[in-house]
Design an enzyme around this catalytic site. Structure first.
Site, PDB file in Angstrom:
ATOM      1  CB  VAL A   1      -0.826  -0.226   1.121  1.00  0.00           C
ATOM      2  CG1 VAL A   1      -1.676   1.103   1.242  1.00  0.00           C
ATOM      3  CG2 VAL A   1      -1.740  -1.282   1.287  1.00  0.00           C
TER       4      VAL A   1
ATOM      5  CB  VAL B   1      -0.215  -2.216   5.519  1.00  0.00           C
ATOM      6  CG1 VAL B   1       1.132  -2.433   5.165  1.00  0.00           C
ATOM      7  CG2 VAL B   1      -0.756  -0.882   5.294  1.00  0.00           C
TER       8      VAL B   1
ATOM      9  CG  LEU C   1      -8.721 -15.247  14.287  1.00  0.00           C
ATOM     10  CD1 LEU C   1      -9.651 -14.866  15.641  1.00  0.00           C
ATOM     11  CD2 LEU C   1      -9.485 -16.592  13.926  1.00  0.00           C
TER      12      LEU C   1
ATOM     13  CG  LEU D   1     -15.027 -16.061  19.257  1.00  0.00           C
ATOM     14  CD1 LEU D   1     -14.231 -15.184  19.924  1.00  0.00           C
ATOM     15  CD2 LEU D   1     -14.718 -15.657  17.973  1.00  0.00           C
TER      16      LEU D   1
ATOM     17  CB  ILE E   1     -12.103 -19.024  22.197  1.00  0.00           C
ATOM     18  CG1 ILE E   1     -11.123 -18.374  20.809  1.00  0.00           C
ATOM     19  CG2 ILE E   1     -12.007 -18.296  23.517  1.00  0.00           C
ATOM     20  CD1 ILE E   1      -9.888 -19.165  21.369  1.00  0.00           C
TER      21      ILE E   1
END
Length: 595
Positions: free
Chosen positions: A25, A51, A422, A477, A480
């Site tokens: 970028v 980015v 993630l 999730l 988790i």
């Protein structure tokens, strides 16, 4: 001597070092470098939407093809800090990527200038080297050293920070006389290789553990040749998956506390000698109960990084060597031993590993609505052939994928093994697809991973990067939640809500189909297990027709517990779901179930 800006010299060096593609970028502090990318030419560029996404694209690009080094580029300040996660992910998995950042002028570095941050100090713990170049004349040497470091020893990332005035300064540089530095890789000696094989000769139930270092060394063919020569079963690590085809008669599955097969763990616990090559005894493989992993067996460990030997536990013998160099010696000596009639016959032991492979299976065939995730992987096995390259990162979706999918070739399982951020999957898939457009890519995400960097789908739409993205959605999730079970809680892990714009979704919340289509890609939602196969076939057709990703969203039951150890002990894995007890329960297993 030709004169050019330091930025132009850097671009010339990238080309000589073999760089053909960059991801990034632009911004004010790196614009001079971008000007030279345009003026010098010869390097394609993909504009990311974030980015961090550019850094993960560079990772995927490196991981997909031997010899590749992905390059990610950003401006000063937050661009560099955004790419720290990509650098961490790369160094954790021994992946060489080059991160180039812009910076405030040298004279302003200590004056709290706009977007001026000491990115080299921030990046130091997650790179092989991070340098802010203060003198323009040093730019060629810093880039030359960067490629030497990335390729030598244990591969890894490097960051080069270029103040804007350094980029713009003219220097003397002749691309015609530039030459890459020689690459250093430690090599086993014949005496070391002979001693390692002596452990094999003295064993009765040996195993080879094939790690990601074999893939990094582009030595998978040698690993298979060595295994066949000595007749020893092979356990692949998560990073080494694909080194030996899953359907090979010496492939014994994976071992661990999560991404493991029942038969892999069972075979490992019967072994008396483990020959680790290019692996690092990661805790998801060994578990935390090292007594269970090591008791009753001897270990030889081969790793390119000398300080890796003995880091997790002390092997009986360690060799600091590049995996390819070591395997060449192992094959040479094993052939001599075979000619002398000194190689033991391990065929009965190897056959027993295949017997376990045919009997200790998990069930995948369920007709439930909402879908059980196991059925999704079963249908993926049917729809996607042995040439398929899977890309995924973390979560129950990744753990289940490692238990149920099949991989047949090196670099066809692209997984962020240690860091597991993630959002990694979409940009990594774009990078991998850019590296080898002819290889079919199937990405896999849970709903939370998918949402983290979903904006990068627009990059694939803009740059015409087709692949299939399987999205398993339980609005949770999941990993988790499952981990919280041991603490007796279920707290802040549920993502459900009733979407007022898509009431037919019920409590599944985000309408991923609408979001994906809004970003310029195609999407299909599946709620019936019998419709999965045709959805995957349609996705493949749409991806080729429109040259964009196609998302296949599978609506799962809200809660599924995937097999894993509650105690982080590979000898103590809990099977939460029904096991396979008849052939129809696991129709896409590598071996037909024997009952």
């Amino acid at each position: 001597m030709p004169r050019m800006t330091a930025a132009a010299a850097a671009v010339e060096i990238l080309k000589i070092e073999g760089v053909e593609q960059a991801f990034g970028v632009p911004g004010a502090a790196i614009n001079p470098f971008y000007r030279e990318l345009k003026n010098v030419g010869g390097i394609a560029h993909t504009l990311a939407r974030h980015v961090e996404g550019a850094s993960h694209m560079a990772e995927g690009y490196t991981r997909a093809k031997a010899g590749n080094i992905g390059v990610c580029i950003g401006t000063s300040g937050p661009a560099g800090t955004d790419m720290i996660t990509g650098l961490y992910s790369a160094i954790a998995d021994s992946i060489p990527i080059l991160c180039i950042t812009g910076q405030a002028p040298v004279s302003k570095l200590h004056k709290e200038d706009f977007q001026a941050v000491d990115i080299a100090s921030i990046a130091k713990p997650v790179t092989k080297k991070a340098t802010t170049v203060l003198e323009a004349a040093q730019v060629p040497g810093v880039f030359q050293e960067a490629f030497h470091l990335m390729r030598s020893g244990r591969p890894g990332p490097v960051l080069i920070d270029l103040p804007i005035d350094v980029q713009l300064t003219e220097i003397e540089f002749d691309p015609e006389t530039y030459s890459p530095l020689p690459v250093y890789k430690p090599q086993a000696t014949r005496a070391q290789a002979a001693k390692a094989l002596q452990f094999l000769l003295e064993s009765e139930r040996p195993l080879i553990v094939a790690g990601g270092g074999i893939i990094n060394a582009d030595a998978s063919d040698l690993l298979v040749e060595f295994a066949e020569l000595v007749g020893v079963p092979v356990i692949s690590t998560l990073m080494g998956w694909g080194t030996i085809p899953d359907d090979h008669e010496l492939a014994a599955g994976m071992v661990g506390v999560q991404t493991a097969h029942r038969y892999g763990n069972a075979t490992f616990l019967e072994s008396d000698f483990v020959f680790g090559i290019g692996n690092r005894w990661a805790n998801r493989h060994t578990g935390y109960n090292l007594d269970a992993y090591t008791k009753g067996r001897k270990f030889v460990h081969v790793d390119i990084e000398p300080t890796q030997l003995g880091k997790i536990f002390a092997p009986d013998f360690g060799i600091a060597s590049d995996a390819k160099a070591a395997l060449e010696l192992f094959i040479e000596i094993a052939k001599e031993l075979k000619a002398e009639g000194r190689l033991p016959d391990f065929s009965a032991w190897a056959a027993s590993a295949q017997d376990r492979k045919a009997t200790l299976q998990r069930r995948t065939h369920f007709d439930n609505i909402p879908l059980k995730p196991q059925r999704v992987y079963e249908e993926m096995n049917k729809a996607f052939g042995p040439e398929t390259r899977y890309v995924t990162t973390i979560g129950l979706s990744q753990i289940a994928a490692a238990q149920f999918l099949h991989v047949y070739r090196p670099r066809n399982w692209i997984n962020c093994g240690q860091a597991g951020p993630l959002g990694w999957t979409i940009p990594a898939a774009i990078g991998a697809a850019t590296a080898e457009p002819e290889t079919p890519i199937v990405a896999l995400s849970g709903d939370y991973d998918f949402q983290f960097m979903i904006e990068e789908l627009a990059v694939a739409a803009q740059h015409k990067v087709p692949y299939v993205h399987v999205l398993v959605n339980n609005a949770y999730l999941g990993l988790i939640r499952q981990a919280q079970g041991g603490l007796g809680i279920n707290f802040e892990v549920n993502l459900e809500f009733e979407n007022i714009n898509t009431p037919e979704l019920g409590v599944y919340g985000v309408d991923h189909v609408k979001v994906a289509e809004g970003l310029g890609v195609k999407a299909i939602r599946v709620t019936d297990p019998d419709k999965l196969g045709e959805a995957f076939e349609e996705a493949k057709k749409l991806a080729q027709e429109f040259q964009v990703p196609v998302v296949v969203e599978a609506i799962l039951e809200r809660i599924t517990n995937i097999a894993m150890s509650k105690t982080v002990d590979m000898s103590d894995v809990t099977e939460f779901e029904e096991l396979a007890t008849e052939p129809g329960h696991a129709p896409t297993a590598i071996k037909a179930l024997q009952v």
